[in-house]
Scaffold this motif. Structure first.
Motif, short mmCIF file in Angstrom:
data_model
loop_
_atom_site.label_atom_id
_atom_site.label_comp_id
_atom_site.label_asym_id
_atom_site.label_seq_id
_atom_site.Cartn_x
_atom_site.Cartn_y
_atom_site.Cartn_z
N VAL A 159 0.83 -1.20 0.00
CA VAL A 159 0.00 0.00 0.00
C VAL A 159 0.87 1.25 0.00
CG1 VAL A 159 -1.75 1.29 1.28
CG2 VAL A 159 -1.88 -1.20 1.17
N THR A 160 0.54 2.18 -0.88
CA THR A 160 1.24 3.46 -0.92
C THR A 160 0.41 4.59 -0.34
OG1 THR A 160 0.44 3.85 -3.19
CG2 THR A 160 2.61 2.80 -2.94
N SER A 161 -0.93 4.44 -0.39
CA SER A 161 -1.78 5.48 0.20
C SER A 161 -3.21 4.98 0.35
CB SER A 161 -1.79 6.75 -0.66
OG SER A 161 -2.42 6.50 -1.92
N VAL A 162 -3.92 5.56 1.30
CA VAL A 162 -5.35 5.33 1.48
C VAL A 162 -5.99 6.71 1.60
CG1 VAL A 162 -7.15 4.30 2.92
CG2 VAL A 162 -4.96 3.14 2.67
N ALA A 163 -7.01 6.96 0.79
CA ALA A 163 -7.63 8.28 0.79
C ALA A 163 -9.14 8.15 0.72
CB ALA A 163 -7.12 9.12 -0.38
N LEU A 164 -9.83 9.11 1.29
CA LEU A 164 -11.30 9.09 1.35
C LEU A 164 -11.87 10.38 0.79
CD1 LEU A 164 -13.56 7.90 4.26
CD2 LEU A 164 -13.82 10.24 3.41
N THR A 165 -13.00 10.27 0.10
CA THR A 165 -13.75 11.43 -0.33
C THR A 165 -15.22 11.19 -0.09
OG1 THR A 165 -14.27 12.93 -2.18
CG2 THR A 165 -14.00 10.60 -2.72
N SER A 166 -15.96 12.26 0.16
CA SER A 166 -17.39 12.15 0.42
C SER A 166 -18.09 13.45 0.07
CB SER A 166 -17.65 11.82 1.89
OG SER A 166 -19.05 11.89 2.18
N PRO A 167 -19.23 13.39 -0.64
CA PRO A 167 -20.00 14.60 -0.93
C PRO A 167 -20.61 15.19 0.33
CG PRO A 167 -21.24 12.67 -1.58
CD PRO A 167 -19.87 12.20 -1.22
N ASP A 168 -20.61 14.41 1.42
CA ASP A 168 -21.14 14.93 2.68
C ASP A 168 -20.20 15.94 3.31
OD1 ASP A 168 -23.22 13.09 2.37
OD2 ASP A 168 -22.13 11.53 3.45
N SER A 169 -18.91 15.92 2.91
CA SER A 169 -17.92 16.85 3.45
C SER A 169 -17.88 18.09 2.56
CB SER A 169 -16.54 16.19 3.51
OG SER A 169 -16.60 15.00 4.28
N THR A 170 -18.70 19.05 2.86
CA THR A 170 -18.82 20.25 2.01
C THR A 170 -17.56 21.09 2.01
OG1 THR A 170 -19.84 21.43 3.87
CG2 THR A 170 -21.32 20.37 2.29
N ASN A 171 -16.77 21.03 3.09
CA ASN A 171 -15.56 21.84 3.16
C ASN A 171 -14.41 21.23 2.37
OD1 ASN A 171 -16.83 23.70 4.88
ND2 ASN A 171 -16.26 22.53 6.71
N THR A 172 -14.28 19.90 2.43
CA THR A 172 -13.19 19.21 1.73
C THR A 172 -13.73 17.99 1.01
OG1 THR A 172 -12.71 17.99 3.77
CG2 THR A 172 -11.42 19.99 3.34
N PRO A 173 -14.44 18.19 -0.12
CA PRO A 173 -15.03 17.05 -0.83
C PRO A 173 -14.02 16.21 -1.60
CG PRO A 173 -15.44 19.07 -2.02
CD PRO A 173 -14.79 19.46 -0.72
#
Length: 219
Positions: A159-173
């Motif tokens: 593993v080189t990276s694990v990242a998350l995104t969510s439309p629920d996070s309006t500040n950092t989508p």
């Protein structure tokens, strides 16, 4: 194939070739492939050869059949529906047992059963999608939840990276790093889920290094 009734001849041929070449298929529902793609009744099941029984036979509650180098496991009950609608533990045991007989489960968690997971592989990345259905009971109310995820690292990868995104996070989508640990060819991380989240796990080739990695955490 959960309760699939309507299927085209082309789709049936693809499935037949898949099983014949060593694939494993689980079929549920009391009217398996009995209709064509337009909903017209067939004289016989499109996958009768795979199922190992015809419309003229008594419908078995369960049946396992081999075809070519593959196999088909049939349940007349709609096990998935029985589990999701009524939390039927027997239905879950039968369905999960059938899956684990021929497949390796790459992901484990103790999340609420109303959290939906979807896993796909895209090149050197594993894409995980999470949907929270807790509170969906006629009048939608969001009930955030947090749960651990354990994911098997593909052989020959690290593993080189694990990242998350969510439309629920309006500040950092956008994608943002997610803390994780890695050990014994497995990574572990926690997901805080409101309604929907997507996690991207990126890999690199180990180039012959040991599969037993020292536990690490993302920065």
């Amino acid at each position: 194939m959960p309760a699939v009734q309507a299927i085209s001849d082309t789709e049936a041929a693809i499935l037949q070739q898949y099983v014949e070449n060593g694939g494993n298929l689980i079929v549920t529902g009391a009217n398996p492939t009995a209709l064509d793609e337009y909903g017209t009744a067939r004289a016989d099941y499109a996958l009768a050869d795979l199922l190992g029984f015809s419309k003229s036979d008594s419908l078995p509650a369960e049946k396992q059949n081999t075809f070519g180098t593959g196999s088909v496991l049939f349940f007349s009950a709609s096990l998935g529906k029985d589990y999701f609608v009524s939390s039927d533990a027997t239905a879950l045991e039968k369905l999960s047992g059938a899956v684990q007989t021929t497949s390796t489960m790459p992901l484990t968690t103790d999340a609420d059963r109303r959290v939906h997971f979807e896993l796909s592989q895209l090149g050197n990345q594993t894409i995980l999608q999470f949907v929270n259905f807790i509170g969906v009971n006629g009048s939608f109310t969001v009930e955030p939840t947090t749960f651990p995820v354990n994911l098997k690292i593909p052989d020959g990868k690290e593993v080189t990276s694990v990242a998350l995104t969510s439309p629920d996070s309006t500040n950092t989508p956008g994608l943002r790093p997610l803390d994780y640990t890695a050990s014994n060819q497995q990574i572990s991380f926690n997901v805080m889920l409101n309604q929907y989240a997507l996690v991207v796990v990126s890999y690199d080739d180990t180039q012959g290094s040991s599969n037993n990695h020292t536990p690490i955490a993302s920065k």
